[in-house]
Structure formats: C-alpha cells, structure tokens
Scaffold this motif. Structure first.
Motif, PDB file in Angstrom:
ATOM      1  N   LYS A 128      -2.759   6.809   2.119  1.00  0.00           N
ATOM      2  CA  LYS A 128      -3.278   5.461   2.383  1.00  0.00           C
ATOM      3  C   LYS A 128      -4.726   5.497   2.850  1.00  0.00           C
ATOM      4  O   LYS A 128      -5.430   4.476   2.793  1.00  0.00           O
ATOM      5  CB  LYS A 128      -2.421   4.758   3.424  1.00  0.00           C
ATOM      6  N   GLU A 129      -5.193   6.672   3.293  1.00  0.00           N
ATOM      7  CA  GLU A 129      -6.604   6.812   3.686  1.00  0.00           C
ATOM      8  C   GLU A 129      -7.521   6.675   2.484  1.00  0.00           C
ATOM      9  O   GLU A 129      -8.718   6.439   2.637  1.00  0.00           O
ATOM     10  CB  GLU A 129      -6.835   8.167   4.367  1.00  0.00           C
ATOM     11  N   ASN A 130      -6.960   6.850   1.281  1.00  0.00           N
ATOM     12  CA  ASN A 130      -7.753   6.729   0.059  1.00  0.00           C
ATOM     13  C   ASN A 130      -7.768   5.308  -0.485  1.00  0.00           C
ATOM     14  O   ASN A 130      -8.308   5.066  -1.566  1.00  0.00           O
ATOM     15  CB  ASN A 130      -7.199   7.665  -1.021  1.00  0.00           C
ATOM     16  N   ILE A 142       0.821  -1.212   0.000  1.00  0.00           N
ATOM     17  CA  ILE A 142       0.000   0.000   0.000  1.00  0.00           C
ATOM     18  C   ILE A 142       0.857   1.266   0.000  1.00  0.00           C
ATOM     19  O   ILE A 142       0.638   2.148  -0.836  1.00  0.00           O
ATOM     20  CB  ILE A 142      -0.984  -0.003   1.191  1.00  0.00           C
ATOM     21  N   PRO A 143       1.838   1.412   0.915  1.00  0.00           N
ATOM     22  CA  PRO A 143       2.677   2.617   0.857  1.00  0.00           C
ATOM     23  C   PRO A 143       3.385   2.781  -0.486  1.00  0.00           C
ATOM     24  O   PRO A 143       3.513   3.896  -0.997  1.00  0.00           O
ATOM     25  CB  PRO A 143       3.686   2.398   1.989  1.00  0.00           C
ATOM     26  N   MET A 144       3.836   1.671  -1.080  1.00  0.00           N
ATOM     27  CA  MET A 144       4.497   1.734  -2.378  1.00  0.00           C
ATOM     28  C   MET A 144       3.527   2.212  -3.454  1.00  0.00           C
ATOM     29  O   MET A 144       3.868   3.037  -4.313  1.00  0.00           O
ATOM     30  CB  MET A 144       5.057   0.364  -2.746  1.00  0.00           C
ATOM     31  N   MET A 145       2.292   1.696  -3.390  1.00  0.00           N
ATOM     32  CA  MET A 145       1.272   2.099  -4.355  1.00  0.00           C
ATOM     33  C   MET A 145       0.949   3.576  -4.199  1.00  0.00           C
ATOM     34  O   MET A 145       0.848   4.316  -5.191  1.00  0.00           O
ATOM     35  CB  MET A 145       0.011   1.260  -4.145  1.00  0.00           C
ATOM     36  N   VAL A 146       0.787   4.016  -2.963  1.00  0.00           N
ATOM     37  CA  VAL A 146       0.489   5.431  -2.705  1.00  0.00           C
ATOM     38  C   VAL A 146       1.609   6.308  -3.252  1.00  0.00           C
ATOM     39  O   VAL A 146       1.362   7.349  -3.882  1.00  0.00           O
ATOM     40  CB  VAL A 146       0.299   5.673  -1.194  1.00  0.00           C
ATOM     41  N   MET A 147       2.844   5.890  -3.038  1.00  0.00           N
ATOM     42  CA  MET A 147       3.987   6.661  -3.524  1.00  0.00           C
ATOM     43  C   MET A 147       3.985   6.755  -5.043  1.00  0.00           C
ATOM     44  O   MET A 147       4.234   7.824  -5.613  1.00  0.00           O
ATOM     45  CB  MET A 147       5.284   6.027  -3.039  1.00  0.00           C
ATOM     46  N   GLN A 148       3.678   5.646  -5.724  1.00  0.00           N
ATOM     47  CA  GLN A 148       3.641   5.637  -7.184  1.00  0.00           C
ATOM     48  C   GLN A 148       2.542   6.554  -7.706  1.00  0.00           C
ATOM     49  O   GLN A 148       2.735   7.271  -8.693  1.00  0.00           O
ATOM     50  CB  GLN A 148       3.423   4.206  -7.698  1.00  0.00           C
TER      51      GLN A 148
END
Length: 219
Positions: free
Chosen positions: A105-107, A34-40
């Motif tokens: 990540k709240e999204n 999730i953090p990786m996805m948010v960053m991308q």
C-alpha cells in the motif's frame, strides 16, 4: 407548535444520522479498495512485460606478424598465409520484468477519485544466447590452426557484453513500462476507478550502470 417543531427536529436528526452512516460505509469501502487492489497486483508476482530477440554477428580476424628490431628500427611484417577470420551469428533473448513481490500500500497514493501507483523498477536480464554453428563463416590459412572451442566461448562472451551495452538504446525498459501499465489499468478500473484518473509511475530512470547492476545481481 411545540410538537411540530419536535417532530421536525427528530426527522432532521434521522436524516443526519443516515448521511453519517452512508459516509462511514463509503469510507469503509474506500479503505477496503486499496488492500484488495494491492492483493490483486501482488498476484501478478513476476510480470514479464517485454521480450526482445536479438541477432548479433560477432567478427574476429587476426594476422600472424613478424615483429622485431633491425638497425634500431622497429618493424612489423604480415606473414604470408598467416590470416584467419570468423563471423559468428549469435542469437540472444532479452526479457524485462517487474517483480511485485514487495508491492504494498506504500506504493499507492490516492487523492479523492485520483490514484497513483508507483511500480517497482523494471529488471532486465539476458536470459539466453545461442551460437548458430551451422551458419558460422570462417577462413583459416593453411599455416594457422582452426578456432578452438575456448576461443568461440570467449567470442560469445564478448558478444553478450556488446548486446548488454546496447540495451539502453533498444527501448526495452520503456516497452516494459508501457506494457505493465496496460496490464494493470484494467485491474484498477475493476475497482471502480476511471482510466483518466489513474497514473502509473516508476521510481527512477535507468542508466546503463543501473541495468548492468540489476543484471549482475539477477544471476
């Protein structure tokens, strides 16, 4: 018999320990995804997802009139050679974008293999307007003065407002949503999710009032 049962017990503990370690590693990967996805997604910054080019013909005509009262009766008479009219081609560019600056990540909502992204609301802006002066058609009677630059500017402003009022019927927001989804789905599938398990939604539907508010705040 005791040694055999003891060996079996030790082997069972080893297997359970191995499964436990694998689950912990899988859990760690899940948390890191999730953090990786948010960053991308944040790297997309301001994603321009739709662009429309619109042409509007602005027309205006006015007629000099003689207004007055005669024998307690009001009258209004068109004066001869008192007419003027104009048609102004106005080109406009409308863009819709999604600002991922506050995406977090709240999204993201994950339930097992399924994942849902709640995207920020699309923003719509009228980025430019231009009068095609070489295509302007006008008629001005001999007794009337020509249209001034101030009048042309006023007509352009009115035309901009007409275009803004028509934006909800152009499908700009819907197109922006669809294009944003097409852009993000490949990013999410690269994280190991299947396309059928991905849902992309938006926080709210837009009305004309929402659009006008967003466009005003964007200036």
């Amino acid at each position: 018999m005791t040694i055999r049962y003891l060996s079996l017990y030790v082997l069972l503990l080893a297997l359970l320990s191995s499964c436990s370690n694998n689950k912990e590693k899988a859990g760690t990967n899940t948390l890191d995804t999730i953090p990786m996805m948010v960053m991308q997604i944040q790297k997309c910054s301001k994603l321009y997802a739709a662009e429309y080019h619109v042409r509007k013909i602005i027309t205006h005509d006015d007629q000099l009139k003689l207004d007055g009262t005669f024998m307690q009766q009001d009258f209004s008479i068109d004066l001869p050679l008192g007419k003027r009219k104009i048609a102004i081609p106005l080109d406009a560019t409308i863009k819709a974008y999604i600002d991922f600056g506050r995406f977090s990540k709240e999204n993201v909502i994950r339930k097992g293999d399924k994942i849902e992204l709640i995207l920020p609301d699309p923003q719509v802006t009228l980025t430019s307007t231009r009068i095609r002066h070489d295509e302007v058609k006008r008629y001005v009677s001999l007794t009337r003065r020509n249209f001034s630059d101030e009048e042309l500017t006023s007509y352009e402003r009115q035309g901009r407002q007409v275009i803004i009022n028509n934006i909800p019927r152009m499908g700009v927001v819907e197109t922006a949503r669809e294009n944003a989804a097409r852009t993000l789905i490949p990013i999410i599938t690269q994280m190991g999710f299947k396309e059928k398990d991905i849902t992309i939604t938006f926080r709210k539907d837009f009305s004309l009032e929402n659009l006008l508010k967003e466009m005003t705040s964007d200036k």
